[in-house]
Design an enzyme around this catalytic site. Structure first.
Site, mmCIF file in Angstrom:
data_model
loop_
_atom_site.group_PDB
_atom_site.id
_atom_site.type_symbol
_atom_site.label_atom_id
_atom_site.label_comp_id
_atom_site.label_asym_id
_atom_site.label_seq_id
_atom_site.Cartn_x
_atom_site.Cartn_y
_atom_site.Cartn_z
ATOM 1 N N HIS A 40 0.623 -1.233 -0.064
ATOM 2 C CA HIS A 40 0.114 0.112 -0.193
ATOM 3 C C HIS A 40 0.583 1.438 -0.323
ATOM 4 C CE1 HIS A 40 -2.798 -2.608 1.910
ATOM 5 N NE2 HIS A 40 -3.496 -3.110 0.548
ATOM 6 N N SER A 124 -6.088 -1.736 -1.276
ATOM 7 C CA SER A 124 -5.685 -0.565 -2.085
ATOM 8 C C SER A 124 -7.282 0.477 -2.433
ATOM 9 C CB SER A 124 -5.440 -2.240 -3.158
ATOM 10 O OG SER A 124 -5.721 -2.827 -3.632
ATOM 11 N N ASP A 142 -14.418 -6.956 -8.331
ATOM 12 C CA ASP A 142 -13.920 -8.273 -7.802
ATOM 13 C C ASP A 142 -15.732 -8.897 -8.018
ATOM 14 O OD1 ASP A 142 -14.253 -9.981 -5.806
ATOM 15 O OD2 ASP A 142 -12.861 -9.253 -4.880
ATOM 16 N N ASP A 167 -14.676 -10.152 -14.253
ATOM 17 C CA ASP A 167 -14.089 -10.638 -14.022
ATOM 18 C C ASP A 167 -12.520 -9.347 -14.242
ATOM 19 O OD1 ASP A 167 -12.505 -13.692 -15.696
ATOM 20 O OD2 ASP A 167 -11.725 -12.235 -16.199
ATOM 21 N N ALA A 168 -11.850 -9.810 -13.740
ATOM 22 C CA ALA A 168 -10.316 -8.947 -13.720
ATOM 23 C C ALA A 168 -9.624 -9.302 -14.798
ATOM 24 C CB ALA A 168 -9.367 -9.272 -12.262
ATOM 25 N N ASP A 188 -3.516 -7.643 -8.035
ATOM 26 C CA ASP A 188 -2.934 -7.845 -6.908
ATOM 27 C C ASP A 188 -3.423 -9.439 -6.157
ATOM 28 O OD1 ASP A 188 -4.826 -6.502 -5.804
ATOM 29 O OD2 ASP A 188 -3.743 -7.044 -3.615
#
Length: 303
Positions: A40, A124, A142, A167-168, A188
């Site tokens: 962070h 984050s 998310d 979906d990321a 991450d």
């Protein structure tokens, strides 16, 4: 301006998107530990470096989760991993010699706690949300239903702040290049699935082909299996230049934790951020490990 209205998150379950599988990773067991500290603070330094130019920025937090963790939750208290991170550093919050990135991080934590404690611990998404300027735009993704519902309660969506049940990896493909022409992408994942190291590298390589000027920040853990080397190999073979490696290895200082350190790979690091990031890394290494840790600040791939 820091937003103190962000709500507590009691239990983090990260979803691994590789292969469509859903895993039960719970970050509340690990929140606030030494890896979160490095993650962070450095992320804040990168964003601050980009803000040296007035032009607006698009920021994508691809694995957003809930945005904030409750360090008094049963999950967080089970192994007390925060004692290896924010718990050890919090008494130093008012030291006048703290680097700018460290002061920024302490200020954000303080803004979310009214009792001079650190029990509401920002992630984050909270960091980027707090730092964003009027003209900037943020998207937080998310896919897990519970995580997304809590994210939606924790933050108020707006024209400048999108909360996406998405979906990321698909979001990285679909949202780049941004209309702002300047962008920060933070990744991450939990890395519970070993193939995810390669998947992240391939996703960044694909995004870079479309948006070569973007800043990509990749967090990775240091674990006994050393699979982060797969991430390194993939990126070295991708053709991407200018990848900075920032890493802290705590060695055996926290023997109850499997993860003995962590690192950040930054593609196209802002020139204005490099000095701040090095100061932050030196401070974290000195204060968390009493100078006994091993640190890396070097080019994985030079320009």
């Amino acid at each position: 301006m820091y937003d103190a209205s962000i709500l507590n998150g009691l239990c983090i379950r990260r979803e691994s998107l590789q292969g469509g599988g859903m895993l039960s990773y719970q970050h509340s067991y690990h929140a606030g530990n030494h890896a979160d500290v490095l993650k962070h603070i450095i992320l804040g330094d990168v964003a601050a470096g980009m803000f040296n130019k007035d032009a607006p920025i698009f920021m994508l937090d691809a694995f957003a989760s809930r945005g904030i963790y409750d360090l008094n939750s049963p999950e967080a208290l089970k192994n007390r991993e925060s004692d290896s991170g924010v718990g050890k550093l919090w008494p130093l919050r008012d030291e006048p010699t703290n680097p700018p990135g460290v002061r920024r991080w302490f200020k954000l934590i303080a803004s979310l706690n009214m009792d001079d404690s650190y029990t509401r611990f920002p992630g984050s998404t909270a960091m980027l949300h707090a730092m964003a300027r009027e003209g900037d735009r943020i998207a937080a993704c998310d896919l897990h239903p519970q995580e997304f519902d809590t994210l939606r309660v924790s933050f108020q969506a707006s024209r400048r702040f999108s909360l996406l049940k998405r979906d990321a990896f698909e979001a990285i493909k679909g949202m780049l290049p941004p209309k702002e022409k300047r962008g920060l992408v933070f990744l991450d994942p939990s890395y519970e699935v070993k193939e995810e190291y390669r998947a992240i590298a391939k996703a960044v390589a694909g995004a870079h082909r479309k948006f070569a000027g973007g800043v990509y920040v990749i967090w990775y853990p240091l674990l006994p299996a050393e699979r982060h080397n797969e991430l390194f190999r993939e990126l070295k073979h991708s053709g991407i230049r200018k990848i900075l490696r920032i890493e802290l290895d705590c060695g055996d200082l926290f023997p109850d934790m499997q993860m003995h350190g962590s690192g950040m790979l930054i593609v196209n690091p802002p020139w204005h951020a490099e000095q701040a990031m090095q100061q932050s890394l030196n401070w974290v290494c000195d204060k968390l490990t009493d100078g006994k840790g091993r640190k890396q600040f070097s080019w994985l791939v030079p320009e």
